[in-house]
Design an enzyme around this catalytic site. Structure first.
Site, PDB file in Angstrom:
ATOM      1  N   ASP A 181     -10.037   1.012   7.810  1.00  0.00           N
ATOM      2  CA  ASP A 181     -11.185   1.692   8.424  1.00  0.00           C
ATOM      3  C   ASP A 181     -11.463   3.042   7.741  1.00  0.00           C
ATOM      4  OD1 ASP A 181      -8.625   2.393   9.446  1.00  0.00           O
ATOM      5  OD2 ASP A 181      -9.516   3.353  11.200  1.00  0.00           O
ATOM      6  N   ALA A 218       0.838  -1.206   0.000  1.00  0.00           N
ATOM      7  CA  ALA A 218       0.000   0.000   0.000  1.00  0.00           C
ATOM      8  C   ALA A 218       0.870   1.253   0.000  1.00  0.00           C
ATOM      9  CB  ALA A 218      -0.900   0.019   1.239  1.00  0.00           C
ATOM     10  N   TYR A 277      -6.635   8.527   0.221  1.00  0.00           N
ATOM     11  CA  TYR A 277      -6.189   7.192   0.633  1.00  0.00           C
ATOM     12  C   TYR A 277      -7.389   6.244   0.721  1.00  0.00           C
ATOM     13  CZ  TYR A 277      -4.698   3.465   3.824  1.00  0.00           C
ATOM     14  OH  TYR A 277      -4.458   2.243   4.409  1.00  0.00           O
TER      15      TYR A 277
HETATM   16  N1  NAP Z   1      -0.513   0.740   9.155  1.00  0.00           N
HETATM   17  C1  NAP Z   1      -1.775   0.996   9.495  1.00  0.00           C
HETATM   18  O1  NAP Z   1      -2.052   1.608  10.541  1.00  0.00           O
HETATM   19  C2  NAP Z   1      -2.900   0.502   8.633  1.00  0.00           C
HETATM   20  C3  NAP Z   1      -4.238   0.779   9.002  1.00  0.00           C
HETATM   21  C4  NAP Z   1      -5.282   0.298   8.192  1.00  0.00           C
HETATM   22  C5  NAP Z   1      -4.994  -0.451   7.048  1.00  0.00           C
HETATM   23  N2  NAP Z   1      -3.693  -0.696   6.720  1.00  0.00           N
HETATM   24  C6  NAP Z   1      -3.414  -1.488   5.522  1.00  0.00           C
HETATM   25  O2  NAP Z   1      -2.715  -2.644   5.953  1.00  0.00           O
HETATM   26  C7  NAP Z   1      -1.777  -3.057   4.964  1.00  0.00           C
HETATM   27  C8  NAP Z   1      -0.450  -3.365   5.620  1.00  0.00           C
HETATM   28  O3  NAP Z   1       0.025  -2.218   6.318  1.00  0.00           O
HETATM   29  P1  NAP Z   1       1.463  -2.232   7.015  1.00  0.00           P
HETATM   30  O4  NAP Z   1       1.381  -1.314   8.175  1.00  0.00           O
HETATM   31  O5  NAP Z   1       1.927  -3.627   7.184  1.00  0.00           O
HETATM   32  O6  NAP Z   1       2.315  -1.530   5.860  1.00  0.00           O
HETATM   33  P2  NAP Z   1       3.878  -1.581   5.545  1.00  0.00           P
HETATM   34  O7  NAP Z   1       4.649  -1.969   6.751  1.00  0.00           O
HETATM   35  O8  NAP Z   1       4.205  -0.272   4.877  1.00  0.00           O
HETATM   36  O9  NAP Z   1       3.987  -2.780   4.516  1.00  0.00           O
HETATM   37  C9  NAP Z   1       3.659  -2.662   3.163  1.00  0.00           C
HETATM   38  C10 NAP Z   1       4.577  -3.573   2.388  1.00  0.00           C
HETATM   39  O10 NAP Z   1       4.271  -3.490   0.998  1.00  0.00           O
HETATM   40  C11 NAP Z   1       5.447  -3.183   0.245  1.00  0.00           C
HETATM   41  N3  NAP Z   1       5.077  -2.339  -0.884  1.00  0.00           N
HETATM   42  C12 NAP Z   1       4.758  -1.021  -0.858  1.00  0.00           C
HETATM   43  N4  NAP Z   1       4.475  -0.593  -2.085  1.00  0.00           N
HETATM   44  C13 NAP Z   1       4.599  -1.665  -2.918  1.00  0.00           C
HETATM   45  C14 NAP Z   1       4.427  -1.853  -4.309  1.00  0.00           C
HETATM   46  N5  NAP Z   1       4.112  -0.823  -5.107  1.00  0.00           N
HETATM   47  N6  NAP Z   1       4.621  -3.097  -4.827  1.00  0.00           N
HETATM   48  C15 NAP Z   1       4.965  -4.130  -4.025  1.00  0.00           C
HETATM   49  N7  NAP Z   1       5.170  -4.022  -2.697  1.00  0.00           N
HETATM   50  C16 NAP Z   1       4.979  -2.782  -2.145  1.00  0.00           C
HETATM   51  C17 NAP Z   1       6.355  -2.466   1.216  1.00  0.00           C
HETATM   52  O11 NAP Z   1       7.703  -2.597   0.798  1.00  0.00           O
HETATM   53  P3  NAP Z   1       8.708  -1.314   0.877  1.00  0.00           P
HETATM   54  O12 NAP Z   1       8.574  -0.756   2.257  1.00  0.00           O
HETATM   55  O13 NAP Z   1      10.037  -1.908   0.569  1.00  0.00           O
HETATM   56  O14 NAP Z   1       8.218  -0.349  -0.173  1.00  0.00           O
HETATM   57  C18 NAP Z   1       6.050  -3.198   2.513  1.00  0.00           C
HETATM   58  O15 NAP Z   1       6.823  -4.370   2.612  1.00  0.00           O
HETATM   59  C19 NAP Z   1      -1.792  -1.975   3.895  1.00  0.00           C
HETATM   60  O16 NAP Z   1      -2.543  -2.433   2.795  1.00  0.00           O
HETATM   61  C20 NAP Z   1      -2.500  -0.783   4.526  1.00  0.00           C
HETATM   62  O17 NAP Z   1      -3.231  -0.033   3.586  1.00  0.00           O
HETATM   63  C21 NAP Z   1      -2.655  -0.242   7.471  1.00  0.00           C
END
Ligand code: NAP
Length: 290
Positions: free
Chosen positions: A100, A58, A123
């Site tokens: 959310d 994301a 977003y």
């Molecule tokens: N964090 C929150 O509070 C939150 C809340 C609600 C929903 N979410 C959703 O939950 C999911 C996981 O969140 P998270 O906190 O685990 O995020 P994260 O730690 O940023 O993990 C995202 C992963 O996806 C990879 N990535 C990013 N852009 C990419 C692309 N274009 N192609 C392939 N890989 C890519 C990143 O790699 P690099 O870092 O190397 O780019 C990272 O390994 C997301 O979909 C997010 O929208 C998150």
């Protein structure tokens, strides 16, 4: 089952790999291995032919999404479409992680799977588009989570709220945190377990809310972090209107699942999950919890 996890070194991805590896053949794909915005890059999935493809990738810096809508849509929506297309082609199940922030907050009580999305910011709009593209795959799950904290920290956000609060408290900074915006803090280890159960119990395809239990404000979350970690910074409640942010955010976006309990899947209260996280991170030990 053979399960591919896109974003395997991210915050949720790390816990998904841990949770699923015990029983399944897990293929972890980093950003270097696969670029979701590029359909040709996604074709790498055809080589391994997984049964399930989990897309955690994301662009989720909410304010930055307002400045870079094309990037937000490219990663969060077109990326989801590419994965849905490949999943359909190899007859795999597509799993999309959503947020959310697809809700507008007007409900003022926890949102369930039955509630209609109405995102307020770029977003949220791009993630809702990602949900809709994912639904084009005949076999799909959309898992909505909120306010994640996990041992790996969000790579896309440079950590998580818990670590930011603890680091700043240890530097004796005074902390001002909004007390009129409600959400459900969610431990990625718990969200990963929910996904594991959904997969293993072969739940009907569709949307599921996979957060921990119970709403709180960001200020209440910070208070509990400080209480458990035995830190005593100056912690001040403020109103959202006192903070200038590019993106509008829902003032109430706590999630609740009405579907998971009917399949015997329960998540714990966020406070219990937070204590477990702090233990795992070494911010407290078992004796200090007793
Ligand atoms: N964090 C929150 O509070 C939150 C809340 C609600 C929903 N979410 C959703 O939950 C999911 C996981 O969140 P998270 O906190 O685990 O995020 P994260 O730690 O940023 O993990 C995202 C992963 O996806 C990879 N990535 C990013 N852009 C990419 C692309 N274009 N192609 C392939 N890989 C890519 C990143 O790699 P690099 O870092 O190397 O780019 C990272 O390994 C997301 O979909 C997010 O929208 C998150």
């Amino acid at each position: 089952m053979k399960i591919a996890i896109i974003g395997s070194t991210g915050q949720l991805g790390t816990d998904l790999v841990k949770a699923l590896s015990a029983k399944h053949d897990v293929i972890g794909l980093t950003h270097q291995d696969l670029e979701v915005t590029d359909y040709n890059s996604c074709l790498v999935l055809k080589k391994d032919r997984p049964d399930i493809i989990v897309n955690t990738a994301a662009f989720h810096k909410t304010d930055q999404c307002e400045d870079e809508p094309l990037r937000a849509f490219s990663v969060n929506a077109v990326g989801a479409r590419n994965i849905a297309t490949v999943s359909t082609e190899i007859k795999a199940t597509a799993i999309f992680i959503s947020t959310d922030y697809v809700f507008d907050g007007s409900k003022k009580e926890p949102y369930t799977e039955e509630d209609a999305p109405n995102p307020l910011n770029t977003y949220g709009i791009s993630k809702l588009a990602g949900e809709l593209f994912t639904k084009q795959s005949p076999k799909h799950y959309v898992l909505r989570v909120s306010s994640l904290f996990g041992v790996a920290g969000a790579s896309g956000k440079g950590g998580n709220f818990v670590e930011t609060m603890i680091t700043r408290a240890k530097k004796n900074e005074s902390l001002s945190v909004v007390n009129d915006t409600w959400m459900t803090p969610t431990y990625t280890k718990d969200a990963a377990r929910v996904m594991q159960e959904i997969i293993e119990k072969r739940l009907p395809f569709g949307v599921y809310h996979a957060s921990n239990q119970g709403p709180c404000t960001w200020f209440q979350f910070a208070q509990e972090i400080m209480r458990l970690a035995r830190l005593n910074p100056t912690l001040k409640p403020i109103e959202t209107s006192q903070q200038q942010t590019k993106a509008r955010r829902p003032t109430f976006s706590a999630l609740r699942s009405t579907k998971l309990p009917t399949y015997g899947i329960q998540t714990r209260e966020w406070k219990e999950a937070l204590a477990d996280y702090l233990l795992e991170k070494g911010h407290l030990n078992r004796t200090s919890l007793a």
